[in-house]
Design an enzyme around this catalytic site. Structure first.
Site, PDB file in Angstrom:
ATOM      1  N   GLU A   1       0.637   5.829  -0.175  1.00  0.00           N
ATOM      2  CA  GLU A   1      -0.238   6.993  -0.071  1.00  0.00           C
ATOM      3  C   GLU A   1      -0.082   7.907  -1.287  1.00  0.00           C
ATOM      4  O   GLU A   1       1.019   8.083  -1.796  1.00  0.00           O
ATOM      5  CB  GLU A   1       0.105   7.791   1.203  1.00  0.00           C
ATOM      6  CG  GLU A   1      -0.140   7.010   2.481  1.00  0.00           C
ATOM      7  CD  GLU A   1       0.190   7.795   3.751  1.00  0.00           C
ATOM      8  OE1 GLU A   1       0.537   8.994   3.673  1.00  0.00           O
ATOM      9  OE2 GLU A   1       0.095   7.188   4.838  1.00  0.00           O
TER      10      GLU A   1
ATOM     11  N   LYS B   1       0.864  -1.187   0.000  1.00  0.00           N
ATOM     12  CA  LYS B   1       0.000   0.000   0.000  1.00  0.00           C
ATOM     13  C   LYS B   1       0.893   1.227   0.000  1.00  0.00           C
ATOM     14  O   LYS B   1       1.949   1.224   0.629  1.00  0.00           O
ATOM     15  CB  LYS B   1      -0.918   0.018   1.229  1.00  0.00           C
ATOM     16  CG  LYS B   1      -1.758   1.295   1.333  1.00  0.00           C
ATOM     17  CD  LYS B   1      -2.778   1.219   2.443  1.00  0.00           C
ATOM     18  CE  LYS B   1      -2.262   1.672   3.782  1.00  0.00           C
ATOM     19  NZ  LYS B   1      -1.705   3.042   3.855  1.00  0.00           N
TER      20      LYS B   1
ATOM     21  N   GLU C   1      -9.341   7.660   3.627  1.00  0.00           N
ATOM     22  CA  GLU C   1      -9.221   7.966   5.062  1.00  0.00           C
ATOM     23  C   GLU C   1      -9.740   9.367   5.371  1.00  0.00           C
ATOM     24  O   GLU C   1      -9.309  10.357   4.756  1.00  0.00           O
ATOM     25  CB  GLU C   1      -7.743   7.835   5.507  1.00  0.00           C
ATOM     26  CG  GLU C   1      -7.569   8.177   6.982  1.00  0.00           C
ATOM     27  CD  GLU C   1      -6.228   7.768   7.591  1.00  0.00           C
ATOM     28  OE1 GLU C   1      -5.431   7.091   6.917  1.00  0.00           O
ATOM     29  OE2 GLU C   1      -6.012   8.136   8.757  1.00  0.00           O
TER      30      GLU C   1
END
Ligand code: KIV
Length: 278
Positions: free
Chosen positions: A115, A113, A182
């Site tokens: 960002e 993962k 998020e």
């Protein structure tokens, strides 16, 4: 057989909700895996909830790999996703690819993962091209907290919401298999979820996402330095642990621990011989 990215994508198509949890060690990963959670994230939240840093920024590849290996040893069914730490995918495409490969080859994870949206799309595309599944992460991206000005809700203005939609589309086009949203408004998260074909996994992004992720220490109530609004405590492990530790301390001090049950004995005749000699 471990959970695959195709199974995760199919869950969106079938309307089945996807559950994801973080884990950072062998024993916890084993429990989460045995509970049937399909996605385990070794998040760089490790830095805050396990290592005691003030943010995720100091977390290193070495620390992430160490914990990823432990989680992989504990999880037999779930897909284990390694979270790429700050500055391990920013400098160049080659750097991003090399570090992503470390998670798979050395760490034993099945996916990574990272960002960012449009700005990391080229890197996502190259990593995916080389056979490594990538999960995106947009909205509140903690590694950019200084740039973002703290842990605030993202995407409230038309401009910010448009940017998040474009980021999600860029990640989808680059080949990401899912995206974490998020701390974004629930209505925006639902809209993004409708507009892309890959699953969205929300944290503080409302019920309209395809799945949800939580930090395990938050749901267990074992990290209480701060409790984010998006977290629900299903138990309060700190209270349970404190009570057990205090009871142990009291029993040691009073001499009621250990008992015969926790002790070992030896042959009395050997003991007598020993005593006679010394
Ligand atoms: O590091 C982490 O645990 C995460 C989750 C909050 C998605 O990125």
């Amino acid at each position: 057989m471990r959970v695959t990215i195709n199974q995760i994508k199919e869950m969106k198509q079938k309307g089945e909700k996807i559950t994801m949890l973080t884990a950072y060690d062998y024993s916890t990963a084993k429990i989460v895996d045995e509970a049937g959670i399909p996605l385990i994230l070794v998040g760089d939240s490790l830095g805050m909830v396990v290592l005691g840093y003030e943010s995720t920024i100091p977390v290193t590849m070495e620390e992430m790999l160490h914990h990823t290996k432990a989680v992989v040893r504990g999880a037999k069914q779930a897909m284990v996703i390694g979270d790429m730490p700050f500055m391990t995918y920013h400098i160049s495409v080659d750097d991003a690819l090399y570090n992503a490969a470390q998670f798979i080859q050395d760490g034993g994870a099945q996916a990574i993962k990272l960002e960012g949206g449009v700005t990391v799309a080229e890197k996502v595309s190259r990593i995916v091209e080389c056979g490594i599944p990538v999960m995106g992460h947009i909205g509140l991206t903690p590694q950019s907290m200084y740039q973002l000005g703290g842990f605030k809700v993202r995407g409230k203005t038309l401009e910010a919401a448009t940017k998040l939609l474009e980021d999600a589309q860029a990640l989808e086009q680059a080949g990401a298999f899912a995206i974490v949203l998020e701390t974004v408004p629930a209505q925006l998260a639902a809209l993004i979820t409708q507009r892309i074909s890959i699953p969205t996994i929300g944290i503080g992004a409302g019920i309209g996402c395809d799945g949800q992720v939580q930090i395990i220490n938050d749901i267990l109530g074992s990290f209480t330095d701060f409790i984010p609004k998006h977290a629900k405590q299903y138990t309060r492990l700190t209270d349970i642990i404190r009570a057990a530790v205090t009871e142990y301390d009291n029993e040691v001090k009073s001499g009621s621990f250990p008992t015969d049950q926790q002790s070992f004995s030896m042959d009395e005749s050997i003991l007598a011989e020993l005593k006679a000699k010394y």
